[in-house]
Write a protein that holds these residues in place. Structure first.
Motif, PDB file in Angstrom:
ATOM      1  N   GLU A 186      66.910  56.534   3.422  1.00 24.25           N
ATOM      2  CA  GLU A 186      66.365  55.698   2.350  1.00 24.25           C
ATOM      3  C   GLU A 186      67.266  54.464   2.210  1.00 24.25           C
ATOM      4  O   GLU A 186      68.480  54.587   2.119  1.00 24.25           O
ATOM      5  CB  GLU A 186      66.377  56.494   1.059  1.00 24.25           C
ATOM      6  N   GLN A 235      65.059  50.763  -1.650  1.00 25.82           N
ATOM      7  CA  GLN A 235      64.108  51.833  -1.927  1.00 25.82           C
ATOM      8  C   GLN A 235      64.686  52.783  -2.976  1.00 25.82           C
ATOM      9  O   GLN A 235      63.982  53.263  -3.863  1.00 25.82           O
ATOM     10  CB  GLN A 235      63.792  52.609  -0.645  1.00 25.82           C
ATOM     11  N   ARG A 236      65.992  53.046  -2.844  1.00 27.27           N
ATOM     12  CA  ARG A 236      66.630  53.958  -3.789  1.00 27.27           C
ATOM     13  C   ARG A 236      66.652  53.337  -5.179  1.00 27.27           C
ATOM     14  O   ARG A 236      66.450  54.029  -6.179  1.00 27.27           O
ATOM     15  CB  ARG A 236      68.058  54.254  -3.335  1.00 27.27           C
ATOM     16  N   GLU A 256      64.512  51.252  -6.483  1.00 29.72           N
ATOM     17  CA  GLU A 256      63.146  51.385  -6.980  1.00 29.72           C
ATOM     18  C   GLU A 256      62.920  52.812  -7.507  1.00 29.72           C
ATOM     19  O   GLU A 256      62.426  53.021  -8.604  1.00 29.72           O
ATOM     20  CB  GLU A 256      62.190  51.081  -5.813  1.00 29.72           C
ATOM     21  N   ARG A 257      63.341  53.766  -6.705  1.00 30.28           N
ATOM     22  CA  ARG A 257      63.132  55.171  -7.047  1.00 30.28           C
ATOM     23  C   ARG A 257      63.913  55.560  -8.291  1.00 30.28           C
ATOM     24  O   ARG A 257      63.414  56.236  -9.185  1.00 30.28           O
ATOM     25  CB  ARG A 257      63.533  56.055  -5.870  1.00 30.28           C
ATOM     26  N   THR A 273      61.987  54.119 -11.252  1.00 33.78           N
ATOM     27  CA  THR A 273      60.700  54.735 -11.596  1.00 33.78           C
ATOM     28  C   THR A 273      60.846  56.228 -11.873  1.00 33.78           C
ATOM     29  O   THR A 273      60.391  56.719 -12.895  1.00 33.78           O
ATOM     30  CB  THR A 273      59.655  54.532 -10.477  1.00 33.78           C
ATOM     31  N   THR A 274      61.492  56.966 -10.991  1.00 31.27           N
ATOM     32  CA  THR A 274      61.582  58.418 -11.164  1.00 31.27           C
ATOM     33  C   THR A 274      62.494  58.814 -12.319  1.00 31.27           C
ATOM     34  O   THR A 274      62.179  59.730 -13.081  1.00 31.27           O
ATOM     35  CB  THR A 274      62.130  59.090  -9.893  1.00 31.27           C
TER      36      THR A 274
END
Lengths: 185, 473
Positions: free
Chosen positions: B293, B297-298, B300-301, B304-305
């Motif tokens: 990852e 990307q991390r 973003e995650r 959101t997560t």
């Protein structure tokens, strides 16, 4: 055509291949005030003038402004030569040629052949260098002067076994020490 | 006067393979000099190179993570020059056919996000390392032949901040991809910056190169110093001389190393001892489909997560080990914001103070998760938690500490009410003050309550109950 192409490529490669001989890590080392001086002195003393001449020519052909008309051109012609050579192998597994038209010159007879004539009979032996095809040379018979004459056996790419088989077979049927020269005339 | 600044950066990054680019000798750092060499890397007569497949795999990963187009035909060339740290007298590199082209990296600037384009990525081998001492120059060949990728940016950066941001983003991506240790201080990532200034937006000025930058902070300082130096010269109508400079930390200026003497002809030609290698397209695909990852990307995650804000998420994503630790913690708790606060705040501070990093963190993620949950449940207060934390860092379990110190927070209504009434009985004046509208009395009474309960009264609960009891009086 073969000789100038061979000389250009081999000299260029040689000059780079021997750049490791700088006197620093192994081999002979001459003294100097700086690393540059040590390297230059060591290489000057360590190579004959003949070898240094080849390096110079090789280096010259690799200069940016010379590569297109010298080194790269030689590479292109090499490819064309190999393509033509490959055609011989479309109908044959093995190509046989005399290694040279004559026996080796005696020490007392040999002149300085440094930049001498290039004779076709010897140029063809460079085809194996160009193509990388498996190639083997062995004595075939004796000439009138008692010195051996050789035969070259070349096979297709990766067909080393065929080359060895043919060489072995020839060895079984011809004893080169006994065979007279007329066999190959 | 302010000038148009143009910056391009070349980065050399050592790939973390077990062995060298062209031989089976082991790669290493800090080993005893000349104990990790082979005849191939020492360029003994007659040796031949053999391409390291793992190095190619890592190079492909780097190309993938940096959005480059990959050339499936691997070809090498010789770069010829004589130098004492170059055993063969040439370096095997990829001059004509770099493995990656036309990639980019996204950086954050004051004006928002921006793409810095990457012109090319190619594989090559490292040189030996020289040490200049009074007694002479010593050469350690352990490093010779170590696999490198060279990443060349386009001149898309226009300030010291952008330059530093680019190096930072690149470093982070390469670290996340597990292709290199990218330790600038150890030399596994090296950075050369090219800067030119111009008063004409359509023309580039004379290029000056800055080498040997050993940290991202120094990249920024060096570029800034060089911009100032060149600006001053241009203001005075003096010429900029094409040269190579280094950054001098004490004076915070760039210092001349050597002038550039025209262009050196390296006589590049294809390496005749390495046949071009046609990479299997499926192999390349599978590598690209299994990339780690990426930082963006991390980020973003995490947002959101876990619902984290961008700042908290960025801080953690910037330190991959910290982000890894945080995710471990989140396996045992739902309180993302609280967990992030502990990780970014108290834990980071403790590690800093004790000269550790998240890579050498002595505490377990489960313990931090437990701490967060204990606070959330109301078993201990935030303030008590800090005390517990210090003990946990010595190796104790949170529950054991609470037990030992009898820190169990009092949250039971009846117990609290009993304590509150005791305090109220002992402070009739405060009750009067409250009735007369002095709300400060509540604060005073809370203080008394905390004292009486030795800090164990659940503050939130107690406050609510206290006000209720006050109203009854």
């Amino acid at each position: 055509m073969i000789a100038p192409v061979y000389k250009t490529i081999s000299n260029a490669e040689a000059t780079a291949n021997h750049s490791n001989l700088d006197g620093l890590r192994f081999g002979m080392r001459e003294n100097g005030e700086s690393v540059d001086e040590v390297m230059t002195a060591s290489r000057t003393a360590g190579f004959s003038s003949y070898v240094r001449a080849r390096f110079l020519i090789g280096s010259y052909s690799l200069f940016e402004e010379n590569q297109d008309r010298m080194f790269r051109k030689a590479q292109k012609i090499r490819r064309l030569i190999v393509e033509a050579y490959a055609k011989l192998f479309e109908d044959a597994d093995i190509v046989l040629t005399p290694a040279a038209m004559d026996t080796a010159p005696l020490m007392k007879e040999s002149a300085d052949l440094r930049f001498g004539e290039d004779r076709f009979e010897n140029e063809h032996m460079q085809l194996a260098n160009f193509s990388g095809y498996p190639s083997l040379t062995m004595p075939l018979c004796l000439a009138e002067n008692g010195l051996p004459l050789g035969i070259n056996i070349t096979a297709k790419p990766f067909a080393e076994q065929t080359m060895f088989d043919v060489a072995y077979g020839l060895e079984q049927i011809i004893d080169w020490k006994e065979a007279p020269a007329c066999l190959i005339k | 006067m302010s000038y148009q600044v143009t910056i391009g950066i070349e980065i050399h990054c050592e790939l973390k393979t077990k062995t060298k680019m062209f031989s089976a000798a082991p790669t290493s750092f800090g080993a005893l000099a000349n104990t990790k060499t082979s005849v191939i890397d020492l360029a003994h007569p007659g040796v031949l190179p053999c391409v390291n497949k793992e190095a190619v795999r890592l190079a492909i990963k780097a190309c993938g993570g940096l959005h480059c187009t990959i050339d499936p035909l691997v070809k090498f060339d010789r770069k010829n020059y004589y130098y004492s740290d170059l055993p063969k007298g040439f370096q095997i590199t990829q001059q004509f056919h770099p493995i990656g082209r036309d990639g980019y990296v996204v950086i954050k600037t004051d004006e928002g996000e921006k793409q810095v384009r990457i012109e090319r990525i190619h594989m090559e081998e490292d040189t030996a390392k020289q040490f200049h001492k009074d007694t002479g120059t010593y050469i350690d060949f352990n490093r010779a032949g170590t696999p490198l990728i060279e990443i060349v940016s386009r001149p898309d950066m226009h300030s010291a901040q952008e330059a530093a941001a680019y190096v930072e983003a690149l470093r982070r991506t390469l670290f996340y991809l597990n292709v290199s240790d990218v330790k600038m201080e150890e030399g596994s990532m090296r950075c050369d910056v090219n800067i030119s200034l111009s008063d004409d937006p359509n023309k580039l000025g004379t290029k000056v190169e800055i080498k040997n930058l050993n940290s991202i902070a120094n990249v920024q300082k060096a570029v800034q110093a060089e911009i100032e130096r060149q600006s001053a010269l241009l203001d005075a109508h003096e010429p900029i001389i094409q040269s190579t400079r280094r950054f001098d930390e004490p004076s915070k200026t760039t210092v001349l190393m050597r002038k550039k003497e025209g262009n050196v002809d390296y006589k590049y030609f294809p390496e005749p001892n390495i046949f071009p290698i046609q990479l299997d397209e499926q192999w390349i695909e599978s590598i690209l489909n299994h990339l780690e990852e990426l930082p963006e990307q991390r980020l973003e995650r995490f947002m959101t997560t876990f619902g984290l804000n961008e700042y908290d998420a960025s801080v953690m994503v910037n330190d991959r080990d910290m982000a890894d630790f945080f995710e471990e913690v989140m396996k045992d708790t739902k309180e993302a914001k609280k967990a992030a606060n502990w990780v970014i705040g108290d834990l980071s501070a403790w590690l800093n103070k004790n000269n550790k990093t998240f890579a050498t963190n002595p505490c377990k993620a489960t313990d931090i998760a437990r701490l967060v949950n204990l606070i959330e449940e109301g078993t201990i207060s935030g303030k008590q938690a800090k005390e517990v934390f210090e003990e946990v860092m010595t190796g104790k379990k949170p529950d054991d500490v609470i037990q030992e110190k009898g820190m169990q927070q009092v949250s039971d209504d009846s117990t609290l009410i009993a304590m509150i009434n005791e305090v109220l009985d002992a402070n009739p004046q405060s009750i009067e003050d409250y009735k007369n509208g002095k709300n400060r009395a509540v604060g005073f009474l809370m203080g008394q309550l905390m004292k009486a309960s030795k800090g164990q009264a659940n503050p939130k609960k107690a406050n609510g109950l206290l006000v209720e009891e006050l109203k009854k009086r």
